[in-house]
Design a protein around this motif. Structure first.
Motif, short mmCIF file in Angstrom:
data_model
loop_
_atom_site.label_atom_id
_atom_site.label_comp_id
_atom_site.label_asym_id
_atom_site.label_seq_id
_atom_site.Cartn_x
_atom_site.Cartn_y
_atom_site.Cartn_z
N UNK A 68 9.93 19.38 4.06
CA UNK A 68 11.01 20.24 3.59
C UNK A 68 12.33 19.84 4.24
N UNK A 69 12.29 19.47 5.52
CA UNK A 69 13.50 19.02 6.22
C UNK A 69 14.08 17.79 5.52
N UNK A 70 13.21 16.83 5.17
CA UNK A 70 13.68 15.63 4.47
C UNK A 70 14.32 16.01 3.14
N UNK A 71 13.67 16.92 2.41
CA UNK A 71 14.21 17.34 1.12
C UNK A 71 15.57 18.01 1.28
N UNK A 72 15.70 18.88 2.26
CA UNK A 72 16.96 19.61 2.48
C UNK A 72 18.07 18.64 2.88
N UNK A 73 17.76 17.73 3.78
CA UNK A 73 18.79 16.81 4.27
C UNK A 73 19.17 15.75 3.24
N UNK A 74 18.37 15.57 2.20
CA UNK A 74 18.72 14.61 1.15
C UNK A 74 19.64 15.23 0.10
N UNK A 75 19.77 16.55 0.13
CA UNK A 75 20.60 17.26 -0.85
C UNK A 75 22.02 17.42 -0.31
N UNK A 76 22.99 17.26 -1.18
CA UNK A 76 24.37 17.57 -0.83
C UNK A 76 24.84 18.62 -1.85
N UNK A 77 24.92 19.87 -1.40
CA UNK A 77 25.28 20.96 -2.30
C UNK A 77 26.79 21.04 -2.49
N UNK A 78 27.19 21.32 -3.71
CA UNK A 78 28.60 21.56 -4.00
C UNK A 78 28.70 22.89 -4.74
N UNK A 79 29.47 23.80 -4.17
CA UNK A 79 29.69 25.11 -4.80
C UNK A 79 31.13 25.18 -5.27
N UNK A 80 31.33 25.70 -6.47
CA UNK A 80 32.68 25.89 -7.01
C UNK A 80 32.99 27.37 -6.95
N UNK A 81 34.08 27.71 -6.25
CA UNK A 81 34.44 29.11 -6.05
C UNK A 81 35.91 29.33 -6.39
N UNK A 82 36.20 30.56 -6.73
CA UNK A 82 37.57 30.96 -7.04
C UNK A 82 38.38 30.94 -5.73
N UNK A 83 39.57 30.31 -5.80
CA UNK A 83 40.38 30.10 -4.61
C UNK A 83 41.72 30.81 -4.76
N UNK A 84 42.18 31.39 -3.65
CA UNK A 84 43.49 32.05 -3.63
C UNK A 84 44.50 31.14 -2.94
N UNK A 85 45.48 31.76 -2.31
CA UNK A 85 46.52 31.01 -1.63
C UNK A 85 45.94 30.29 -0.40
N UNK A 86 46.57 29.19 -0.01
CA UNK A 86 46.18 28.41 1.16
C UNK A 86 44.73 27.93 1.12
N UNK A 87 44.22 27.69 -0.06
CA UNK A 87 42.84 27.22 -0.24
C UNK A 87 41.79 28.13 0.39
N UNK A 88 42.06 29.41 0.43
CA UNK A 88 41.06 30.37 0.94
C UNK A 88 40.30 30.97 -0.23
N UNK A 89 39.04 31.26 0.03
CA UNK A 89 38.17 31.82 -1.00
C UNK A 89 38.39 33.32 -1.12
N UNK A 90 38.06 33.84 -2.28
CA UNK A 90 37.98 35.29 -2.45
C UNK A 90 36.59 35.68 -1.94
N UNK A 91 36.54 36.27 -0.77
CA UNK A 91 35.25 36.57 -0.15
C UNK A 91 34.82 35.37 0.69
N UNK A 92 33.52 35.29 0.97
CA UNK A 92 33.01 34.15 1.72
C UNK A 92 31.66 33.73 1.17
N UNK A 93 31.22 32.57 1.57
CA UNK A 93 29.91 32.06 1.13
C UNK A 93 28.84 32.78 1.94
N UNK A 94 27.83 33.31 1.26
CA UNK A 94 26.78 34.07 1.95
C UNK A 94 25.49 33.26 2.02
N UNK A 95 24.62 33.69 2.89
CA UNK A 95 23.31 33.07 3.02
C UNK A 95 22.51 33.21 1.72
#
Length: 150
Positions: A68-95
Motif C-alpha cells: 500500500x505504501x508503494x501504491x500511495x507513493x506512486x500517486x501524485x494527486x492533484x485537486x482543483x479548488x476554488x481560489x480567492x485573493x492571494x491564491x488562498x482557498x475558500x476553506x481548507x483541504x480536509x482529511x
C-alpha cells in the motif's frame, strides 16, 4: 506450581514466561484473575501455536502495508479548488477529501491515518503523511491548483 503468564505481572515476569510460584498464589490469584494458566505441555504448545499464528498474521499485514505504501507513493494527486485573493482557498483541504480521492484510486484508507501537518489553505505542492501501522508511513504528493471556471 509452574504457570505460564498470560500477561505481564509486576515483580513476577512478562507475558509468555513460565515461572514457579507458590500453589496458593498461583491458584487463587494468577489463575483466578486470568493472569496465568497452569503450565502443562498442552497449554504451552497451544500458547506457542497462538504466538506463531500472530507472528504470521503480523508479517502478512506488514507485507500488505508495504505494498500500500508503494501504491500511495506512486500517486501524485492533484485537486482543483476554488481560489480567492492571494491564491488562498475558500476553506481548507480536509482529511476526508484526501481519503475520498484516494478511494477513487482504489486505495481504501480511513481518514484517521492521514496526517496534515499544517492546514492546507492555499495552492501549491504539499507532502501529506499517511500512517499505515506497524511503523510504516507513506508520503503522498498532493498538488492544489485553482479551479478553472468556464
Amino acid at each position: 506450581m509452574k504457570v505460564l503468564l498470560l500477561e505481564n505481572v509486576q515483580g513476577l515476569g512478562k507475558k509468555g514466561e513460565i515461572v514457579e510460584v507458590k500453589d496458593g498464589y498461583g491458584q487463587n490469584f494468577l489463575i483466578a484473575k486470568n493472569k496465568a494458566a497452569r503450565a502443562t505441555n498442552e497449554v504451552i504448545n497451544k500458547y506457542k501455536a497462538q504466538q506463531k499464528k500472530a507472528e504470521e498474521q503480523a508479517a502478512l499485514e506488514i507485507a500488505q502495508m508495504q505494498q500500500m505504501k508503494k501504491n500511495i507513493e506512486s500517486i501524485h494527486l492533484t485537486l482543483h479548488k476554488k481560489v480567492g485573493a492571494n491564491d488562498t482557498l475558500f476553506g481548507s483541504i480536509t482529511k476526508e477529501e484526501i481519503a475520498q480521492v484516494l478511494k477513487e484510486h482504489k486505495i481504501e484508507l480511513d481518514k484517521k491515518h492521514i496526517e496534515i501537518a499544517h492546514a492546507i489553505k492555499h495552492i501549491g505542492a504539499f507532502d501529506v503523511q499517511i500512517k499505515l501501522g506497524h511503523g510504516i508511513n507513506a508520503t503522498l504528493k498532493l498538488t492544489i491548483e485553482p479551479l478553472k471556471e468556464a
